[in-house]
Design a protein around this motif. Structure first.
Motif, PDB file in Angstrom:
ATOM      1  N   VAL A  22     -13.313   2.223  32.244  1.00 36.29           N
ATOM      2  CA  VAL A  22     -12.804   1.170  31.359  1.00 36.29           C
ATOM      3  C   VAL A  22     -13.780   0.001  31.317  1.00 36.29           C
ATOM      4  O   VAL A  22     -14.101  -0.527  30.233  1.00 36.29           O
ATOM      5  CB  VAL A  22     -11.409   0.719  31.817  1.00 36.29           C
ATOM      6  N   VAL A  23     -14.260  -0.429  32.470  1.00 30.99           N
ATOM      7  CA  VAL A  23     -15.198  -1.555  32.505  1.00 30.99           C
ATOM      8  C   VAL A  23     -16.500  -1.189  31.798  1.00 30.99           C
ATOM      9  O   VAL A  23     -17.088  -2.008  31.081  1.00 30.99           O
ATOM     10  CB  VAL A  23     -15.464  -1.975  33.965  1.00 30.99           C
ATOM     11  N   ALA A  24     -16.954   0.056  31.971  1.00 33.99           N
ATOM     12  CA  ALA A  24     -18.173   0.487  31.290  1.00 33.99           C
ATOM     13  C   ALA A  24     -17.985   0.483  29.777  1.00 33.99           C
ATOM     14  O   ALA A  24     -18.891   0.071  29.027  1.00 33.99           O
ATOM     15  CB  ALA A  24     -18.574   1.881  31.777  1.00 33.99           C
ATOM     16  N   VAL A  25     -16.834   0.923  29.307  1.00 34.12           N
ATOM     17  CA  VAL A  25     -16.555   0.920  27.870  1.00 34.12           C
ATOM     18  C   VAL A  25     -16.529  -0.504  27.333  1.00 34.12           C
ATOM     19  O   VAL A  25     -17.068  -0.801  26.255  1.00 34.12           O
ATOM     20  CB  VAL A  25     -15.235   1.658  27.581  1.00 34.12           C
ATOM     21  N   LEU A  26     -15.892  -1.416  28.065  1.00 33.77           N
ATOM     22  CA  LEU A  26     -15.849  -2.818  27.629  1.00 33.77           C
ATOM     23  C   LEU A  26     -17.260  -3.406  27.570  1.00 33.77           C
ATOM     24  O   LEU A  26     -17.593  -4.166  26.650  1.00 33.77           O
ATOM     25  CB  LEU A  26     -14.968  -3.634  28.578  1.00 33.77           C
ATOM     26  N   ASP A  27     -18.084  -3.065  28.565  1.00 28.72           N
ATOM     27  CA  ASP A  27     -19.463  -3.552  28.565  1.00 28.72           C
ATOM     28  C   ASP A  27     -20.221  -3.041  27.338  1.00 28.72           C
ATOM     29  O   ASP A  27     -21.018  -3.773  26.728  1.00 28.72           O
ATOM     30  CB  ASP A  27     -20.155  -3.093  29.853  1.00 28.72           C
ATOM     31  N   PHE A  75     -23.453  -2.146  33.370  1.00 28.24           N
ATOM     32  CA  PHE A  75     -22.422  -1.634  34.279  1.00 28.24           C
ATOM     33  C   PHE A  75     -22.528  -0.125  34.467  1.00 28.24           C
ATOM     34  O   PHE A  75     -22.437   0.375  35.591  1.00 28.24           O
ATOM     35  CB  PHE A  75     -21.022  -1.998  33.773  1.00 28.24           C
ATOM     36  N   ALA A  76     -22.674   0.627  33.381  1.00 28.48           N
ATOM     37  CA  ALA A  76     -22.739   2.089  33.504  1.00 28.48           C
ATOM     38  C   ALA A  76     -23.910   2.534  34.373  1.00 28.48           C
ATOM     39  O   ALA A  76     -23.727   3.338  35.303  1.00 28.48           O
ATOM     40  CB  ALA A  76     -22.810   2.736  32.124  1.00 28.48           C
TER      41      ALA A  76
END
Length: 374
Positions: A22-27, A75-76
């Motif tokens: 989720v955090v990677a997608v938001l980034d 992030f990814a």
């Protein structure tokens, strides 16, 4: 530290992976403005690859590099680089991956000629990104070291517990041996004198009732001596419940020895039941010493115990082979006399004993006894 470990280990791995995705997608979403399909495809691939980062850390990290080149995301690749650092012990590989990430992040997209001013800032941004990439690498190595330390502490505690058990058994064995000596040297001697004196009275007595009483005393004394000899044998052979199988172990006790050894071991083959007692005892002691050495010096290894007979019937024996250890072994105290004792047993029976490492890093013991000594 204990509280932090408790709440961290309680989080299921799928939940952690979901949060990372989720955090990677938001980034990625924050950097998708004015991008083409190629950039969107590489970003989607980088986010999707994070789902298998625990199983394929290096390929997943490499799949995040195109997205780092085309988009300003961190992030990814950081998540993939952390996972790789947590699982890999190759520091050269980790340093190379950090450099690759810094190059991908600092290089312009699309790739074209740069002015001298832009080249200078690209070089500055490269070193800045390289320093930033050191954070997930160091954090992953720290987590790995912490996990190794926890495992090491558990192994040390297990080794200490094993040593305490061995010490208590040694103390118990010494006490039983001392008791056996006292019974043999004092009690047995006195009862023997009673039996001798009763026999003399029986021979010299003229009264039938007196002679019968002396005969009874002599018979009871002989029975008592037999019981004392049996008790002395048991006391000398027994060192405690954990090691006590029978006073004279035989081939019939091998299955129990292997199943209670505490390691992954299997028994293969069989030997004829008419093997004499010394040979059976030598086979048993060889297997016992081999399994003890596996437990002490090759933690996590599995073993196979193979009973065999030569095709021409001239010899028989046992071969114990163990795989390499899967965990670091601990330096446990050892008298280093076990293998020497096994070799002496084999020589007394006219046989041979061999031991050494195998090609795959394991260890093998082999006892051979000629049939004519049986």
């Amino acid at each position: 530290m204990t509280a932090a470990r408790t709440w961290w280990t309680r989080i299921p791995a799928p939940v952690v992976d979901g949060v990372v995705a989720v955090v990677a997608v938001l980034d990625v979403l924050f950097n998708l403005e004015y991008t083409g399909r190629l950039e969107q495809a590489t970003a989607a691939l980088a986010c999707a690859a994070l789902a298998v980062r625990r199983r394929f850390p290096l390929p997943v990290f490499l799949l995040t590099l195109p997205a780092s080149l085309m988009l300003d995301i961190v992030f990814a690749p950081f998540a993939a680089l952390f996972t790789l650092a947590e699982r890999s012990r190759d520091r050269r590989l980790l340093g190379g991956c950090a450099v690759l990430f810094a190059v991908a992040s600092a290089a312009p997209w699309p790739l074209d000629d740069l002015s001298s001013h832009e080249r200078t800032w690209t070089l500055v941004y490269f070193f800045y990104t390289l320093a930033t990439a050191a954070a997930p690498v160091l954090l992953g190595q720290l987590v790995q070291a912490r996990r190794d330390l926890a495992r090491r502490l558990v192994e040390i505690e297990e080794a200490r517990e094993h040593e305490r058990l061995l010490h208590s058994q040694a103390v118990l064995a010494r006490e039983r041996a001392q008791l056996a000596r006292e019974m043999h040297d004092v009690v047995s001697h006195q009862v023997s004198l009673i039996a001798v004196q009763a026999g003399a009275l029986q021979v010299a007595a003229t009264d039938p009732d007196f002679s019968e009483g002396a005969r009874t005393i002599r018979a009871l004394s002989v029975d008592t001596l037999d019981e004392l000899r049996h008790m002395v044998t048991l006391l000398r052979a027994s060192g405690g419940r954990a090691t006590e199988l029978t006073p004279q172990p035989t081939l019939a006790d091998l299955h129990r020895l292997i199943t209670t050894s505490g390691i992954d071991a299997e028994l293969i083959g069989e030997l004829p039941p008419n093997i004499n007692t010394p040979a059976q005892r030598a086979v048993y002691r060889t297997v016992q010493e081999a399994l003890t050495n596996v437990r002490k010096h090759a933690p996590g290894a599995s073993a196979s115990v193979r009973l065999w007979q030569a095709d021409n019937g001239t010899a028989f024996g046992v071969t114990v082979t163990n795989t390499p250890s899967t965990r670091p072994s601990l330096p446990l105290p050892s008298s280093r006399q076990g293998l020497i004792g096994l070799r002496e047993r084999a020589e007394l029976l006219g046989g041979s004993f061999e031991s050494g490492t195998t090609a795959d890093g394991g260890y093998e013991l082999s006892l051979r006894i000629p049939t004519e000594t049986n």
